[in-house]
Design a protein around this motif. Structure first.
Motif, PDB file in Angstrom:
ATOM      1  N   THR A 122      38.794  51.201  28.736  1.00  0.00           N
ATOM      2  CA  THR A 122      37.452  51.740  28.545  1.00  0.00           C
ATOM      3  C   THR A 122      36.554  50.691  27.895  1.00  0.00           C
ATOM      4  O   THR A 122      36.906  50.132  26.854  1.00  0.00           O
ATOM      5  CB  THR A 122      37.500  52.999  27.644  1.00  0.00           C
ATOM      6  N   PRO A 123      35.399  50.391  28.499  1.00  0.00           N
ATOM      7  CA  PRO A 123      34.495  49.403  27.906  1.00  0.00           C
ATOM      8  C   PRO A 123      33.838  49.924  26.632  1.00  0.00           C
ATOM      9  O   PRO A 123      33.713  51.133  26.443  1.00  0.00           O
ATOM     10  CB  PRO A 123      33.441  49.164  28.982  1.00  0.00           C
ATOM     11  N   ARG A 124      33.423  49.025  25.782  1.00  0.00           N
ATOM     12  CA  ARG A 124      32.657  49.371  24.576  1.00  0.00           C
ATOM     13  C   ARG A 124      31.203  49.467  24.989  1.00  0.00           C
ATOM     14  O   ARG A 124      30.582  48.476  25.362  1.00  0.00           O
ATOM     15  CB  ARG A 124      32.845  48.301  23.505  1.00  0.00           C
ATOM     16  N   ARG A 125      30.658  50.671  24.972  1.00  0.00           N
ATOM     17  CA  ARG A 125      29.253  50.904  25.310  1.00  0.00           C
ATOM     18  C   ARG A 125      28.488  51.121  24.014  1.00  0.00           C
ATOM     19  O   ARG A 125      28.863  51.974  23.213  1.00  0.00           O
ATOM     20  CB  ARG A 125      29.119  52.119  26.219  1.00  0.00           C
ATOM     21  N   SER A 126      27.438  50.349  23.820  1.00  0.00           N
ATOM     22  CA  SER A 126      26.644  50.446  22.596  1.00  0.00           C
ATOM     23  C   SER A 126      25.290  51.056  22.884  1.00  0.00           C
ATOM     24  O   SER A 126      24.612  50.659  23.836  1.00  0.00           O
ATOM     25  CB  SER A 126      26.429  49.053  21.990  1.00  0.00           C
ATOM     26  N   ASP A 127      24.916  52.013  22.047  1.00  0.00           N
ATOM     27  CA  ASP A 127      23.561  52.537  22.099  1.00  0.00           C
ATOM     28  C   ASP A 127      22.613  51.462  21.577  1.00  0.00           C
ATOM     29  O   ASP A 127      23.048  50.536  20.878  1.00  0.00           O
ATOM     30  CB  ASP A 127      23.452  53.792  21.232  1.00  0.00           C
ATOM     31  N   PRO A 128      21.320  51.575  21.883  1.00  0.00           N
ATOM     32  CA  PRO A 128      20.363  50.582  21.381  1.00  0.00           C
ATOM     33  C   PRO A 128      20.382  50.506  19.854  1.00  0.00           C
ATOM     34  O   PRO A 128      20.491  51.521  19.171  1.00  0.00           O
ATOM     35  CB  PRO A 128      19.014  51.114  21.870  1.00  0.00           C
ATOM     36  N   HIS A 129      20.310  49.275  19.351  1.00  0.00           N
ATOM     37  CA  HIS A 129      20.180  49.044  17.916  1.00  0.00           C
ATOM     38  C   HIS A 129      18.691  49.087  17.574  1.00  0.00           C
ATOM     39  O   HIS A 129      17.854  49.347  18.434  1.00  0.00           O
ATOM     40  CB  HIS A 129      20.785  47.701  17.524  1.00  0.00           C
ATOM     41  N   MET A 130      18.344  48.756  16.334  1.00  0.00           N
ATOM     42  CA  MET A 130      16.941  48.802  15.946  1.00  0.00           C
ATOM     43  C   MET A 130      16.109  47.818  16.765  1.00  0.00           C
ATOM     44  O   MET A 130      16.638  46.842  17.311  1.00  0.00           O
ATOM     45  CB  MET A 130      16.776  48.563  14.458  1.00  0.00           C
ATOM     46  N   GLY A 142      40.004  34.979  27.097  1.00  0.00           N
ATOM     47  CA  GLY A 142      40.020  36.112  28.014  1.00  0.00           C
ATOM     48  C   GLY A 142      38.865  36.064  28.997  1.00  0.00           C
ATOM     49  O   GLY A 142      38.342  35.000  29.331  1.00  0.00           O
ATOM     50  N   ARG A 143      38.471  37.247  29.442  1.00  0.00           N
ATOM     51  CA  ARG A 143      37.385  37.385  30.412  1.00  0.00           C
ATOM     52  C   ARG A 143      36.724  38.718  30.113  1.00  0.00           C
ATOM     53  O   ARG A 143      37.399  39.709  29.820  1.00  0.00           O
ATOM     54  CB  ARG A 143      37.973  37.352  31.822  1.00  0.00           C
ATOM     55  N   ALA A 144      35.374  38.766  30.196  1.00  0.00           N
ATOM     56  CA  ALA A 144      34.678  40.006  29.855  1.00  0.00           C
ATOM     57  C   ALA A 144      33.370  40.131  30.615  1.00  0.00           C
ATOM     58  O   ALA A 144      32.781  39.134  31.026  1.00  0.00           O
ATOM     59  CB  ALA A 144      34.393  40.052  28.353  1.00  0.00           C
ATOM     60  N   ARG A 145      32.955  41.390  30.799  1.00  0.00           N
ATOM     61  CA  ARG A 145      31.614  41.691  31.301  1.00  0.00           C
ATOM     62  C   ARG A 145      30.806  42.098  30.073  1.00  0.00           C
ATOM     63  O   ARG A 145      31.170  43.053  29.373  1.00  0.00           O
ATOM     64  CB  ARG A 145      31.638  42.807  32.340  1.00  0.00           C
ATOM     65  N   ALA A 151      23.150  45.504  33.890  1.00  0.00           N
ATOM     66  CA  ALA A 151      23.296  44.180  34.516  1.00  0.00           C
ATOM     67  C   ALA A 151      24.144  43.242  33.659  1.00  0.00           C
ATOM     68  O   ALA A 151      23.705  42.150  33.288  1.00  0.00           O
ATOM     69  CB  ALA A 151      21.917  43.565  34.769  1.00  0.00           C
ATOM     70  N   PRO A 152      25.397  43.623  33.339  1.00  0.00           N
ATOM     71  CA  PRO A 152      26.223  42.727  32.525  1.00  0.00           C
ATOM     72  C   PRO A 152      26.645  41.483  33.307  1.00  0.00           C
ATOM     73  O   PRO A 152      26.650  41.494  34.543  1.00  0.00           O
ATOM     74  CB  PRO A 152      27.438  43.597  32.170  1.00  0.00           C
ATOM     75  N   GLU A 153      26.975  40.459  32.587  1.00  0.00           N
ATOM     76  CA  GLU A 153      27.428  39.206  33.180  1.00  0.00           C
ATOM     77  C   GLU A 153      28.911  39.015  32.881  1.00  0.00           C
ATOM     78  O   GLU A 153      29.387  39.377  31.806  1.00  0.00           O
ATOM     79  CB  GLU A 153      26.659  38.019  32.582  1.00  0.00           C
ATOM     80  N   LEU A 155      31.848  36.766  31.751  1.00  0.00           N
ATOM     81  CA  LEU A 155      31.994  35.565  30.929  1.00  0.00           C
ATOM     82  C   LEU A 155      33.432  35.079  30.936  1.00  0.00           C
ATOM     83  O   LEU A 155      34.368  35.882  30.942  1.00  0.00           O
ATOM     84  CB  LEU A 155      31.588  35.846  29.484  1.00  0.00           C
ATOM     85  N   LEU A 156      33.570  33.766  30.892  1.00  0.00           N
ATOM     86  CA  LEU A 156      34.862  33.096  30.740  1.00  0.00           C
ATOM     87  C   LEU A 156      34.841  32.344  29.410  1.00  0.00           C
ATOM     88  O   LEU A 156      33.768  32.154  28.824  1.00  0.00           O
ATOM     89  CB  LEU A 156      35.084  32.121  31.893  1.00  0.00           C
ATOM     90  N   PRO A 157      35.993  31.882  28.920  1.00  0.00           N
ATOM     91  CA  PRO A 157      36.010  31.163  27.646  1.00  0.00           C
ATOM     92  C   PRO A 157      34.990  30.013  27.631  1.00  0.00           C
ATOM     93  O   PRO A 157      34.891  29.243  28.571  1.00  0.00           O
ATOM     94  CB  PRO A 157      37.441  30.644  27.547  1.00  0.00           C
ATOM     95  N   GLY A 158      34.229  29.979  26.541  1.00  0.00           N
ATOM     96  CA  GLY A 158      33.202  28.956  26.368  1.00  0.00           C
ATOM     97  C   GLY A 158      31.836  29.383  26.853  1.00  0.00           C
ATOM     98  O   GLY A 158      30.831  28.759  26.514  1.00  0.00           O
ATOM     99  N   ASP A 159      31.757  30.466  27.657  1.00  0.00           N
ATOM    100  CA  ASP A 159      30.462  30.944  28.148  1.00  0.00           C
ATOM    101  C   ASP A 159      29.690  31.615  27.020  1.00  0.00           C
ATOM    102  O   ASP A 159      30.274  32.245  26.135  1.00  0.00           O
ATOM    103  CB  ASP A 159      30.631  31.946  29.292  1.00  0.00           C
ATOM    104  N   TYR A 160      28.374  31.513  27.108  1.00  0.00           N
ATOM    105  CA  TYR A 160      27.456  32.092  26.121  1.00  0.00           C
ATOM    106  C   TYR A 160      26.504  33.041  26.828  1.00  0.00           C
ATOM    107  O   TYR A 160      26.057  32.765  27.939  1.00  0.00           O
ATOM    108  CB  TYR A 160      26.653  30.970  25.447  1.00  0.00           C
ATOM    109  N   ILE A 161      26.186  34.149  26.163  1.00  0.00           N
ATOM    110  CA  ILE A 161      25.174  35.077  26.672  1.00  0.00           C
ATOM    111  C   ILE A 161      24.311  35.534  25.501  1.00  0.00           C
ATOM    112  O   ILE A 161      24.789  35.663  24.374  1.00  0.00           O
ATOM    113  CB  ILE A 161      25.812  36.295  27.384  1.00  0.00           C
ATOM    114  N   CYS A 162      23.045  35.756  25.804  1.00  0.00           N
ATOM    115  CA  CYS A 162      22.085  36.287  24.849  1.00  0.00           C
ATOM    116  C   CYS A 162      21.377  37.442  25.543  1.00  0.00           C
ATOM    117  O   CYS A 162      20.968  37.297  26.699  1.00  0.00           O
ATOM    118  CB  CYS A 162      21.103  35.180  24.483  1.00  0.00           C
ATOM    119  N   TYR A 163      21.254  38.574  24.866  1.00  0.00           N
ATOM    120  CA  TYR A 163      20.617  39.741  25.485  1.00  0.00           C
ATOM    121  C   TYR A 163      20.009  40.626  24.401  1.00  0.00           C
ATOM    122  O   TYR A 163      20.407  40.563  23.227  1.00  0.00           O
ATOM    123  CB  TYR A 163      21.624  40.536  26.328  1.00  0.00           C
ATOM    124  N   PRO A 164      19.045  41.462  24.791  1.00  0.00           N
ATOM    125  CA  PRO A 164      18.443  42.365  23.810  1.00  0.00           C
ATOM    126  C   PRO A 164      19.451  43.421  23.370  1.00  0.00           C
ATOM    127  O   PRO A 164      20.082  44.072  24.209  1.00  0.00           O
ATOM    128  CB  PRO A 164      17.260  42.985  24.550  1.00  0.00           C
TER     129      PRO A 164
END
Length: 187
Positions: A122-130, A142-145, A151-153, A155-164
């Motif tokens: 089961t994925p970790r789904r987060s409600d909007p923060h402030m 590992g590997r993750a969406r 629209a998740p991306e 990621l593989l080891p070393g990958d970076y993501i920034c999102y609201p």
């Protein structure tokens, strides 16, 4: 030997005033105005040639929004180590997901640093923060969406993501042992 001002070397006071004024992003003129001092007096103090009274240092501390002690003690590097698998950890209710706080937001900063771990399922789904929260993740193993829920991306080891982080978002581990470093930035 340096002059002393109430036991504190003038070089320390001078360096502290410059450091804190720079951190606050204030001009010499603005700090002097806020502290009720002449600009030339503050300039002398920052150059180590003035002789500040306790009252002057208190006024400068108030003007810079820092404790008095920060102006008279040398800045010492603060080293903090959190060993792998240690630190305050919180677990998700509906996913195999854990979040370990590495560094809470220090004075003057607006961010927290975590290690996040997930296992497939089961994925970790987060409600909007402030409003204004931005999340940054560097995947370490590992590997993750990861990212905004619609629209998740991947990621593989070393990958970076920034999102609201102020919209629904997700962290879904796709391999056992998936983990990364997360920075939550409060804008």
């Amino acid at each position: 030997m340096s002059q002393e001002a109430g036991g504190a070397p003038l070089e320390i006071i001078a360096a502290s005033l410059r450091r804190e004024r720079t951190r606050a992003g204030l001009s010499l003129t603005e700090v002097a105005r806020r502290a009720g001092l002449a600009k030339s007096t503050l300039s002398q103090l920052e150059s180590g040639t003035g002789n500040p009274s306790v009252e002057t240092l208190w006024a400068l501390g108030v003007a810079l929004d820092v404790p008095f002690s920060r102006l008279v003690e040398p800045e010492r590097p603060k080293v903090r180590v959190v060993r792998a698998g240690k630190g305050p950890t919180v677990f998700a209710e509906h996913a195999d997901y854990a979040c370990t706080l590495l560094s809470a937001c220090p004075t003057g900063a607006r961010r927290d640093i975590y290690v996040v771990r997930g296992e497939p399922g089961t994925p970790r789904r987060s409600d909007p923060h402030m409003t204004g929260v931005v999340e940054h993740i560097v995947l370490c193993a590992g590997r993750a969406r990861v990212g905004v829920t619609d629209a998740p991306e991947e990621l593989l080891p070393g990958d970076y993501i920034c999102y609201p982080g102020d919209v629904p978002h997700i962290f879904e581990a796709l391999e056992p042992g998936t983990y990364g470093v997360e920075i939550s930035e409060y804008i």
